[in-house]
Design a protein around this motif. Structure first.
Motif, PDB file in Angstrom:
ATOM      1  N   ALA A  41       0.820  -1.210   0.000  1.00  0.00           N
ATOM      2  CA  ALA A  41       0.000   0.000   0.000  1.00  0.00           C
ATOM      3  C   ALA A  41       0.854   1.260   0.000  1.00  0.00           C
ATOM      4  O   ALA A  41       0.414   2.318  -0.447  1.00  0.00           O
ATOM      5  CB  ALA A  41      -0.939   0.004   1.202  1.00  0.00           C
ATOM      6  N   VAL A  42       2.084   1.164   0.523  1.00  0.00           N
ATOM      7  CA  VAL A  42       2.945   2.350   0.583  1.00  0.00           C
ATOM      8  C   VAL A  42       4.181   2.223  -0.295  1.00  0.00           C
ATOM      9  O   VAL A  42       4.921   3.199  -0.458  1.00  0.00           O
ATOM     10  CB  VAL A  42       3.391   2.624   2.047  1.00  0.00           C
ATOM     11  CG1 VAL A  42       2.205   2.957   2.916  1.00  0.00           C
ATOM     12  CG2 VAL A  42       4.149   1.434   2.625  1.00  0.00           C
ATOM     13  N   SER A  43       4.413   1.035  -0.867  1.00  0.00           N
ATOM     14  CA  SER A  43       5.641   0.841  -1.644  1.00  0.00           C
ATOM     15  C   SER A  43       5.709   1.767  -2.844  1.00  0.00           C
ATOM     16  O   SER A  43       6.784   2.287  -3.196  1.00  0.00           O
ATOM     17  CB  SER A  43       5.747  -0.617  -2.090  1.00  0.00           C
ATOM     18  OG  SER A  43       4.632  -0.979  -2.887  1.00  0.00           O
ATOM     19  N   GLN A 100      14.842   3.155   4.790  1.00  0.00           N
ATOM     20  CA  GLN A 100      14.728   2.130   5.826  1.00  0.00           C
ATOM     21  C   GLN A 100      15.308   2.619   7.151  1.00  0.00           C
ATOM     22  O   GLN A 100      14.788   2.291   8.227  1.00  0.00           O
ATOM     23  CB  GLN A 100      15.437   0.849   5.378  1.00  0.00           C
ATOM     24  CG  GLN A 100      14.776   0.129   4.226  1.00  0.00           C
ATOM     25  CD  GLN A 100      13.371  -0.328   4.555  1.00  0.00           C
ATOM     26  OE1 GLN A 100      13.108  -0.859   5.626  1.00  0.00           O
ATOM     27  NE2 GLN A 100      12.444  -0.105   3.633  1.00  0.00           N
ATOM     28  N   ALA A 101      16.377   3.400   7.083  1.00  0.00           N
ATOM     29  CA  ALA A 101      16.929   3.977   8.313  1.00  0.00           C
ATOM     30  C   ALA A 101      15.916   4.917   8.962  1.00  0.00           C
ATOM     31  O   ALA A 101      15.757   4.935  10.193  1.00  0.00           O
ATOM     32  CB  ALA A 101      18.235   4.714   8.012  1.00  0.00           C
ATOM     33  N   LEU A 102      15.205   5.703   8.136  1.00  0.00           N
ATOM     34  CA  LEU A 102      14.146   6.570   8.669  1.00  0.00           C
ATOM     35  C   LEU A 102      13.037   5.745   9.307  1.00  0.00           C
ATOM     36  O   LEU A 102      12.520   6.078  10.379  1.00  0.00           O
ATOM     37  CB  LEU A 102      13.567   7.436   7.547  1.00  0.00           C
ATOM     38  CG  LEU A 102      14.424   8.590   7.027  1.00  0.00           C
ATOM     39  CD1 LEU A 102      13.735   9.261   5.850  1.00  0.00           C
ATOM     40  CD2 LEU A 102      14.674   9.601   8.138  1.00  0.00           C
ATOM     41  N   ARG A 103      12.668   4.665   8.641  1.00  0.00           N
ATOM     42  CA  ARG A 103      11.605   3.784   9.153  1.00  0.00           C
ATOM     43  C   ARG A 103      11.963   3.249  10.532  1.00  0.00           C
ATOM     44  O   ARG A 103      11.178   3.364  11.487  1.00  0.00           O
ATOM     45  CB  ARG A 103      11.404   2.637   8.169  1.00  0.00           C
ATOM     46  CG  ARG A 103      10.636   1.468   8.731  1.00  0.00           C
ATOM     47  CD  ARG A 103      10.759   0.254   7.832  1.00  0.00           C
ATOM     48  NE  ARG A 103      10.091  -0.910   8.388  1.00  0.00           N
ATOM     49  CZ  ARG A 103      10.056  -2.104   7.811  1.00  0.00           C
ATOM     50  NH1 ARG A 103      10.651  -2.282   6.633  1.00  0.00           N
ATOM     51  NH2 ARG A 103       9.422  -3.116   8.381  1.00  0.00           N
ATOM     52  N   ALA A 143       3.753  13.053   0.847  1.00  0.00           N
ATOM     53  CA  ALA A 143       3.247  11.694   0.622  1.00  0.00           C
ATOM     54  C   ALA A 143       4.250  10.653   1.115  1.00  0.00           C
ATOM     55  O   ALA A 143       3.870   9.651   1.742  1.00  0.00           O
ATOM     56  CB  ALA A 143       2.956  11.483  -0.860  1.00  0.00           C
ATOM     57  N   GLU A 144       5.549  10.876   0.839  1.00  0.00           N
ATOM     58  CA  GLU A 144       6.568   9.953   1.322  1.00  0.00           C
ATOM     59  C   GLU A 144       6.627   9.959   2.838  1.00  0.00           C
ATOM     60  O   GLU A 144       6.782   8.910   3.476  1.00  0.00           O
ATOM     61  CB  GLU A 144       7.929  10.330   0.743  1.00  0.00           C
ATOM     62  CG  GLU A 144       8.060  10.052  -0.753  1.00  0.00           C
ATOM     63  CD  GLU A 144       9.325  10.635  -1.343  1.00  0.00           C
ATOM     64  OE1 GLU A 144       9.757  10.153  -2.408  1.00  0.00           O
ATOM     65  OE2 GLU A 144       9.873  11.606  -0.754  1.00  0.00           O
ATOM     66  N   GLY A 145       6.476  11.136   3.426  1.00  0.00           N
ATOM     67  CA  GLY A 145       6.480  11.228   4.884  1.00  0.00           C
ATOM     68  C   GLY A 145       5.345  10.427   5.496  1.00  0.00           C
ATOM     69  O   GLY A 145       5.530   9.740   6.513  1.00  0.00           O
ATOM     70  N   LEU A 202       5.716   7.206   7.894  1.00  0.00           N
ATOM     71  CA  LEU A 202       5.015   7.208   9.181  1.00  0.00           C
ATOM     72  C   LEU A 202       4.274   5.878   9.367  1.00  0.00           C
ATOM     73  O   LEU A 202       4.324   5.268  10.440  1.00  0.00           O
ATOM     74  CB  LEU A 202       4.040   8.384   9.252  1.00  0.00           C
ATOM     75  CG  LEU A 202       3.300   8.569  10.576  1.00  0.00           C
ATOM     76  CD1 LEU A 202       4.273   8.916  11.683  1.00  0.00           C
ATOM     77  CD2 LEU A 202       2.233   9.663  10.440  1.00  0.00           C
ATOM     78  N   TYR A 203       3.608   5.417   8.308  1.00  0.00           N
ATOM     79  CA  TYR A 203       2.903   4.133   8.373  1.00  0.00           C
ATOM     80  C   TYR A 203       3.903   2.991   8.554  1.00  0.00           C
ATOM     81  O   TYR A 203       3.678   2.072   9.355  1.00  0.00           O
ATOM     82  CB  TYR A 203       2.087   3.935   7.101  1.00  0.00           C
ATOM     83  CG  TYR A 203       1.300   2.645   7.079  1.00  0.00           C
ATOM     84  CD1 TYR A 203       0.114   2.529   7.785  1.00  0.00           C
ATOM     85  CD2 TYR A 203       1.751   1.549   6.348  1.00  0.00           C
ATOM     86  CE1 TYR A 203      -0.611   1.339   7.774  1.00  0.00           C
ATOM     87  CE2 TYR A 203       1.036   0.368   6.317  1.00  0.00           C
ATOM     88  CZ  TYR A 203      -0.140   0.265   7.030  1.00  0.00           C
ATOM     89  OH  TYR A 203      -0.850  -0.916   7.016  1.00  0.00           O
ATOM     90  N   LEU A 204       5.010   3.053   7.817  1.00  0.00           N
ATOM     91  CA  LEU A 204       6.034   2.019   7.943  1.00  0.00           C
ATOM     92  C   LEU A 204       6.592   1.948   9.358  1.00  0.00           C
ATOM     93  O   LEU A 204       6.734   0.864   9.935  1.00  0.00           O
ATOM     94  CB  LEU A 204       7.184   2.298   6.969  1.00  0.00           C
ATOM     95  CG  LEU A 204       7.037   1.852   5.524  1.00  0.00           C
ATOM     96  CD1 LEU A 204       8.211   2.349   4.699  1.00  0.00           C
ATOM     97  CD2 LEU A 204       6.953   0.344   5.438  1.00  0.00           C
ATOM     98  N   GLY A 205       6.924   3.114   9.912  1.00  0.00           N
ATOM     99  CA  GLY A 205       7.556   3.141  11.223  1.00  0.00           C
ATOM    100  C   GLY A 205       6.622   2.750  12.352  1.00  0.00           C
ATOM    101  O   GLY A 205       7.006   2.002  13.260  1.00  0.00           O
TER     102      GLY A 205
END
Length: 283
Positions: free
Chosen positions: A9-11, A23-26, A192-194, A198-201
């Motif tokens: 959904a976010v890829s 990934q580091a941000l996640r 949108a990336e943020g 946010l969802y990933l993290g």
């Protein structure tokens, strides 16, 4: 595992962002959520053994897994990569008992093979790839296995929250270093990336890791990993809900196989627990 399957959904939203930096941000976001919950606790990792296990977990199951996944996707299509990584339940049905110095269960292995076969079908048709893509896919499979195996000896004393918090925190510098080696140029995410990160993290990392490590302590690694078959099932369902495509009959058959394998594996556990309780009452 169902939450992880919603990654598709976010890829697309974060597809243009530097991979390792993202990934580091996640994991950094997940660490900001989880670390404050554990730093005040008197129970912390201690000794070389626990810190080494946590570091190895972060290096293989998190940073290493993501690195292999990225490299594999450059030489093989997603379905091929998913088919290799989808063998995790069958591999863990053998490796997890051996690591605990007990004999693998034939029934759990059979359930793992059914789930793995279903996961392969649910991933959809594939077949494009070379030796490099296959090797990195196998590396991702090894990372997925180690993500579970290395957590098992840590969970009894540290618990799911601490294992999650310290492992994601340790993964951040490893992934940031990988980004530097790969020549990535960090930048601020778009709105949108943020939202995607946010969802990933929050959901796919902080929440999913907590419930996963808790499940390991309750079910054991060989049975818990059977649920990895839900990842492609959830991905197919997410794609359907988002209007990204309708699952093919082959993918639907794969979903049914996953359900069959899961039912057999979990029901076996419940039956043994019931029989054990009955014997205890008799004795």
């Amino acid at each position: 595992m169902t939450l992880i399957g919603t990654l598709m959904a976010v890829s697309a939203v974060i597809g243009d962002y530097p991979v390792f930096t993202g990934q580091a941000l996640r994991y950094g976001l997940a660490a900001l959520i989880l670390l404050p919950l554990v730093l005040r606790s008197p129970v912390r990792p201690r000794g070389l053994r626990e810190w080494s296990l946590l570091t190895a977990l972060a290096a293989t199951g998190l940073a290493g897994f993501n690195y292999c996944l990225v490299e594999a996707s450059r030489s093989a299509d997603p379905a091929t990569v998913g088919a290799v990584v989808g063998a995790t339940p069958a591999v863990m049905a053998i490796v997890a008992p051996l690591a605990a110095r007990r004999r693998p269960s034939g029934r759990i292995l059979a359930a793992g093979l059914v789930v793995a076969a279903g996961a392969v079908l649910a991933n959809g048709p594939g077949g494009d790839g070379d030796l490099r893509g296959t090797l990195f896919s196998l590396g991702a499979l090894a990372g997925e296995v180690l993500f579970t195996l290395l957590a098992v000896p840590l969970l009894p004393r540290l618990g799911p929250l601490r294992v999650s918090a310290y492992s994601v925190a340790l993964a951040v510098p490893l992934l940031a270093a990988a980004g530097l080696v790969a020549g990535e140029r960090p930048r601020l995410p778009s709105p949108a990336e943020g939202a995607g990160f946010l969802y990933l993290g929050v959901v796919i990392t902080a929440l999913a890791f907590l419930v996963w490590f808790d499940a390991l302590g309750r079910l054991g690694p060989d049975r818990a990993v059977l649920f990895a078959g839900l990842v492609p099932v959830s991905a197919a369902g997410t794609g359907l809900l988002l209007g990204l495509g309708t699952p093919s009959p082959l993918q639907l058959a794969g979903c049914l196989l996953v359900a069959l394998g899961l039912t057999c594996g979990v029901k076996l556990r419940e039956r043994r627990s019931t029989l054990g309780a009955a014997r205890s009452r008799v004795l």
